[in-house]
Scaffold this motif. Structure first.
Motif, PDB file in Angstrom:
ATOM      1  N   LYS A  92      -4.016 -11.961  -1.259  1.00 17.89           N
ATOM      2  CA  LYS A  92      -3.836 -10.587  -1.736  1.00 17.89           C
ATOM      3  C   LYS A  92      -4.666 -10.289  -2.982  1.00 17.89           C
ATOM      4  CE  LYS A  92       0.402  -9.015  -1.313  1.00 17.89           C
ATOM      5  NZ  LYS A  92       1.818  -8.725  -1.577  1.00 17.89           N
ATOM      6  N   ASN A  93      -4.994 -11.309  -3.764  1.00 18.68           N
ATOM      7  CA  ASN A  93      -5.838 -11.093  -4.943  1.00 18.68           C
ATOM      8  C   ASN A  93      -7.237 -10.608  -4.563  1.00 18.68           C
ATOM      9  OD1 ASN A  93      -4.310 -11.782  -7.374  1.00 18.68           O
ATOM     10  ND2 ASN A  93      -4.102 -13.777  -6.369  1.00 18.68           N
ATOM     11  N   TRP A 120       3.673  -5.903  -4.703  1.00 16.95           N
ATOM     12  CA  TRP A 120       2.861  -7.086  -5.036  1.00 16.95           C
ATOM     13  C   TRP A 120       3.548  -8.398  -4.644  1.00 16.95           C
ATOM     14  CZ3 TRP A 120      -1.831  -8.612  -5.566  1.00 16.95           C
ATOM     15  CH2 TRP A 120      -2.087  -9.870  -6.117  1.00 16.95           C
ATOM     16  N   PRO A 121       4.854  -8.587  -4.957  1.00 16.67           N
ATOM     17  CA  PRO A 121       5.496  -9.851  -4.562  1.00 16.67           C
ATOM     18  C   PRO A 121       5.684 -10.015  -3.055  1.00 16.67           C
ATOM     19  CG  PRO A 121       6.731  -8.798  -6.338  1.00 16.67           C
ATOM     20  CD  PRO A 121       5.716  -7.807  -5.861  1.00 16.67           C
ATOM     21  N   GLY A 122       5.645  -8.912  -2.295  1.00 14.25           N
ATOM     22  CA  GLY A 122       5.776  -9.023  -0.854  1.00 14.25           C
ATOM     23  C   GLY A 122       7.010  -8.360  -0.265  1.00 14.25           C
ATOM     24  N   THR A 123       7.758  -7.623  -1.073  1.00 13.38           N
ATOM     25  CA  THR A 123       8.934  -6.922  -0.564  1.00 13.38           C
ATOM     26  C   THR A 123       8.474  -5.768   0.323  1.00 13.38           C
ATOM     27  OG1 THR A 123      10.126  -7.461  -2.592  1.00 13.38           O
ATOM     28  CG2 THR A 123      11.077  -5.734  -1.192  1.00 13.38           C
ATOM     29  N   ALA A 124       8.969  -5.745   1.563  1.00 11.08           N
ATOM     30  CA  ALA A 124       8.530  -4.751   2.546  1.00 11.08           C
ATOM     31  C   ALA A 124       8.933  -3.337   2.149  1.00 11.08           C
ATOM     32  CB  ALA A 124       9.112  -5.093   3.918  1.00 11.08           C
ATOM     33  N   GLN A 125       8.030  -2.409   2.452  1.00 10.42           N
ATOM     34  CA  GLN A 125       8.271  -0.976   2.322  1.00 10.42           C
ATOM     35  C   GLN A 125       8.693  -0.551   0.914  1.00 10.42           C
ATOM     36  OE1 GLN A 125       6.747  -1.157   5.383  1.00 10.42           O
ATOM     37  NE2 GLN A 125       7.636   0.844   5.700  1.00 10.42           N
ATOM     38  N   LYS A 126       8.158  -1.241  -0.096  1.00  7.65           N
ATOM     39  CA  LYS A 126       8.526  -0.927  -1.468  1.00  7.65           C
ATOM     40  C   LYS A 126       7.281  -0.957  -2.354  1.00  7.65           C
ATOM     41  CE  LYS A 126      11.208  -2.692  -5.320  1.00  7.65           C
ATOM     42  NZ  LYS A 126      11.775  -3.864  -5.920  1.00  7.65           N
ATOM     43  N   ILE A 137       0.873  -0.101  -3.711  1.00  9.53           N
ATOM     44  CA  ILE A 137       1.337  -0.760  -2.492  1.00  9.53           C
ATOM     45  C   ILE A 137       0.182  -1.565  -1.916  1.00  9.53           C
ATOM     46  CG2 ILE A 137       3.108   0.957  -1.943  1.00  9.53           C
ATOM     47  CD1 ILE A 137       1.099   2.164   0.108  1.00  9.53           C
ATOM     48  N   TYR A 138       0.519  -2.504  -1.034  1.00  6.20           N
ATOM     49  CA  TYR A 138      -0.470  -3.376  -0.404  1.00  6.20           C
ATOM     50  C   TYR A 138      -0.219  -3.437   1.095  1.00  6.20           C
ATOM     51  CZ  TYR A 138      -1.523  -4.884  -5.123  1.00  6.20           C
ATOM     52  OH  TYR A 138      -1.887  -4.902  -6.435  1.00  6.20           O
ATOM     53  N   PHE A 139      -1.296  -3.481   1.858  1.00  7.76           N
ATOM     54  CA  PHE A 139      -1.217  -3.664   3.307  1.00  7.76           C
ATOM     55  C   PHE A 139      -2.534  -4.246   3.767  1.00  7.76           C
ATOM     56  CE2 PHE A 139      -2.498   0.618   2.310  1.00  7.76           C
ATOM     57  CZ  PHE A 139      -3.579   0.874   3.144  1.00  7.76           C
ATOM     58  N   ILE A 147      -5.620  -4.335   1.226  1.00  5.68           N
ATOM     59  CA  ILE A 147      -5.950  -3.048   0.629  1.00  5.68           C
ATOM     60  C   ILE A 147      -4.809  -2.660  -0.307  1.00  5.68           C
ATOM     61  CG2 ILE A 147      -6.370  -0.593   1.069  1.00  5.68           C
ATOM     62  CD1 ILE A 147      -7.419  -1.504   3.872  1.00  5.68           C
ATOM     63  N   GLU A 148      -5.167  -2.268  -1.497  1.00  2.00           N
ATOM     64  CA  GLU A 148      -4.203  -1.719  -2.451  1.00  2.00           C
ATOM     65  C   GLU A 148      -4.404  -0.218  -2.501  1.00  2.00           C
ATOM     66  OE1 GLU A 148      -3.546  -1.303  -7.269  1.00  2.00           O
ATOM     67  OE2 GLU A 148      -4.605  -3.072  -6.541  1.00  2.00           O
ATOM     68  N   ILE A 149      -3.311   0.516  -2.538  1.00  6.32           N
ATOM     69  CA  ILE A 149      -3.341   1.956  -2.803  1.00  6.32           C
ATOM     70  C   ILE A 149      -2.478   2.185  -4.020  1.00  6.32           C
ATOM     71  CG2 ILE A 149      -2.725   4.270  -1.967  1.00  6.32           C
ATOM     72  CD1 ILE A 149      -4.996   3.062  -0.334  1.00  6.32           C
ATOM     73  N   ASN A 150      -3.013   2.917  -5.000  1.00  9.50           N
ATOM     74  CA  ASN A 150      -2.204   3.240  -6.171  1.00  9.50           C
ATOM     75  C   ASN A 150      -2.358   4.711  -6.507  1.00  9.50           C
ATOM     76  OD1 ASN A 150      -4.415   3.651  -8.005  1.00  9.50           O
ATOM     77  ND2 ASN A 150      -4.580   1.442  -8.299  1.00  9.50           N
ATOM     78  N   ASN A 151      -1.536   5.159  -7.443  1.00 12.48           N
ATOM     79  CA  ASN A 151      -1.599   6.567  -7.839  1.00 12.48           C
ATOM     80  C   ASN A 151      -2.269   6.754  -9.202  1.00 12.48           C
ATOM     81  OD1 ASN A 151       0.453   5.602  -9.481  1.00 12.48           O
ATOM     82  ND2 ASN A 151       1.902   7.251  -9.019  1.00 12.48           N
ATOM     83  N   ASP A 152      -3.181   5.864  -9.548  1.00 11.50           N
ATOM     84  CA  ASP A 152      -3.964   5.961 -10.780  1.00 11.50           C
ATOM     85  C   ASP A 152      -5.159   6.890 -10.527  1.00 11.50           C
ATOM     86  OD1 ASP A 152      -4.804   5.536 -13.359  1.00 11.50           O
ATOM     87  OD2 ASP A 152      -5.691   3.575 -12.953  1.00 11.50           O
ATOM     88  N   PHE A 153      -4.874   8.090 -10.085  1.00  7.50           N
ATOM     89  CA  PHE A 153      -5.884   9.058  -9.637  1.00  7.50           C
ATOM     90  C   PHE A 153      -6.222   9.972 -10.806  1.00  7.50           C
ATOM     91  CE2 PHE A 153      -7.382  12.769  -7.259  1.00  7.50           C
ATOM     92  CZ  PHE A 153      -8.185  12.155  -6.317  1.00  7.50           C
ATOM     93  N   ARG A 154      -7.409   9.806 -11.343  1.00  6.65           N
ATOM     94  CA  ARG A 154      -7.811  10.619 -12.508  1.00  6.65           C
ATOM     95  C   ARG A 154      -9.004  11.457 -12.161  1.00  6.65           C
ATOM     96  NH1 ARG A 154      -7.644   5.704 -16.774  1.00  6.65           N
ATOM     97  NH2 ARG A 154      -5.904   4.757 -15.775  1.00  6.65           N
TER      98      ARG A 154
END
Length: 154
Positions: A92-93, A120-126, A137-139, A147-154
């Protein structure tokens, strides 16, 4: 008197320009052009990046059925290249990261496409909430690339 002001303005302009040139010369002229991802099934991966990530497909020059190109805006392009043999276990890194304005809307799109995600730790749907308040989130794509998706949208 007018000549004195013109000369002062010229000198200030010259030094400002010289300073700007020196600053830009100190930094290397480099920018990201593209990221290439080797995939097994080009059609499946193209559909994933086009429909799940909603990237814009752009023309690719080869026209050989082995490539799909996507725009990533100012960040450059994403190139999918057909031909990978077998699935490789990925850490995942080692991931691509995209920022979105609304992570909740993006999660709804993932759920629409039946794509599972974790924190990040692997908890589903969280989602993970970082210490700076950014949600992420990661998938994985069809070939297991993280792939990481985050809301750091500037």
């Amino acid at each position: 008197m007018k000549t004195k002001y013109l000369l002062t303005a010229f000198i200030l302009l010259f030094f400002s320009f010289s300073f700007a040139q020196a600053q830009s010369a100190a930094r290397p002229a480099i920018r990201l052009n593209h990221i290439a991802i080797y995939v097994q099934n080009l059609e499946k991966s193209t559909s994933f990046y086009k429909n799940v990530l909603q990237l814009e497909e752009i023309p690719e020059p080869f026209h050989d059925g082995l490539h799909t190109w996507f725009s990533m805006g100012a960040a450059g392009q994403l190139h999918l290249i057909k031909g990978a043999n077998g699935t490789v276990e990925r850490n995942k890194n080692d991931h691509l990261c995209f920022s979105v304005a609304s992570i909740d809307d993006f999660i709804a799109n993932l759920q629409n496409h039946k794509v599972k995600f974790t924190d990040w730790p692997g908890t589903a749907q969280k989602p993970t909430v970082r210490v700076d308040g950014v949600k992420q989130i990661y998938f994985q794509d069809p070939d297991g690339h993280w792939i990481e998706i985050n809301n750091d949208f500037r």
